[in-house]
Design a protein around this motif. Structure first.
Motif: not given
Length: 264
Positions: A39, A42, A81, A131, A133
């Motif tokens: 992660f 990001q 993810m 990923d 979103q």
């Protein structure tokens, strides 16, 4: 397969990863060539915009990658993810973005816009991470509208970690992710325009704590799927909870469920 909406390249600077480690309360240890924790992507792949290209909330105006549905409030709803292989600090990478879904619907609280983006992150010829979103757009809240009742969080955790937040932490995380959303640093805007009780803790910041806990308990992650169910304010403590079935959640101080997730 849909067309690529956006392609961004990044050098994956190790210094930025070390800054996130310290921001989260850890030691700055990540060096060039080392695997990034899950992660951490990001904080990369920034998309800076000129001030005139920002909306009232500090985010880039819709109408580019995100279609304009005429709904002013942006909410991060969650995502999922798949971790294929670790990303490496200091190794050039690219992120390809695709539109998976964009639709406008009538909900219980008014008109809602749903957007799902799929990001693929590559280093060289290797796909490291996929990923998804999920974003929700909605109308401004009516002053007399009743507040939604959040779900109650589970209490059967085996591991529980308490996390605290303040405006400095939220500012630093916003800076690292280049997130200009005013609900995270402009308390007057958060209260008066968007109807929150204070500054809103970033959903991805809470998700980072969940992912770090799951990664440690499982000894590595293959998949992680999460959903936001209630906001957490900067003055509130949160409990990040783990159950060996692969369930992870964030519990607010009043027992409400703020995020829920599954990990494997």
């Amino acid at each position: 397969m849909s067309d690529v909406l956006q392609e961004i390249h990044d050098v994956m600077d190790p210094a930025r990863a070390r800054a996130l480690q310290v921001t989260l309360g850890g030691e700055a240890t990540i060096g060039a060539g080392e695997a990034l924790p899950p992660f951490y992507h990001q904080i990369y792949f920034w998309t800076p915009q000129h001030p005139q290209d920002l909306g009232r909330d500090g985010h880039p105006k819709v109408g580019g990658v995100i279609p304009d549905m005429g709904l002013p409030r942006r909410m991060w709803a969650g995502g999922r993810m798949e971790f294929h292989t670790p990303l490496r600090a200091g190794k050039p990478a690219k992120r390809l973005t695709y539109m998976e879904k964009s639709e406008r619907k009538e909900g219980r609280t008014g008109v809602l816009g749903f957007v799902t983006l799929r990001h693929e992150i590559w280093q060289g010829e290797t796909l490291c991470l996929t990923d998804w979103q999920d974003l929700v757009y909605r109308e401004d809240p009516s002053p007399d509208a009743p507040k939604p009742t959040p779900p109650k969080a589970a209490t059967d955790e085996v591991v529980c970690e308490t996390k605290t937040f303040n405006s400095t932490l939220l500012f630093r995380y916003s800076a690292l992710t280049f997130n200009g959303h005013r609900i995270h640093y402009d308390v007057d805007y958060a209260k008066e325009i968007e109807g929150y009780a204070g500054l809103v803790v970033h959903g991805p910041l809470l998700a980072q704590h969940m992912i770090s806990l799951a990664d440690r308990e499982l000894g590595g992650l293959k998949r992680f799927a999460f959903r936001a169910t209630a906001p957490l304010m900067h003055f509130e403590k949160a409990e990040v909870c783990w159950h060996p079935e692969g369930r992870v959640w964030v519990r607010g101080p009043d027992g409400r469920q703020c995020l829920t997730a599954t990990a494997e």
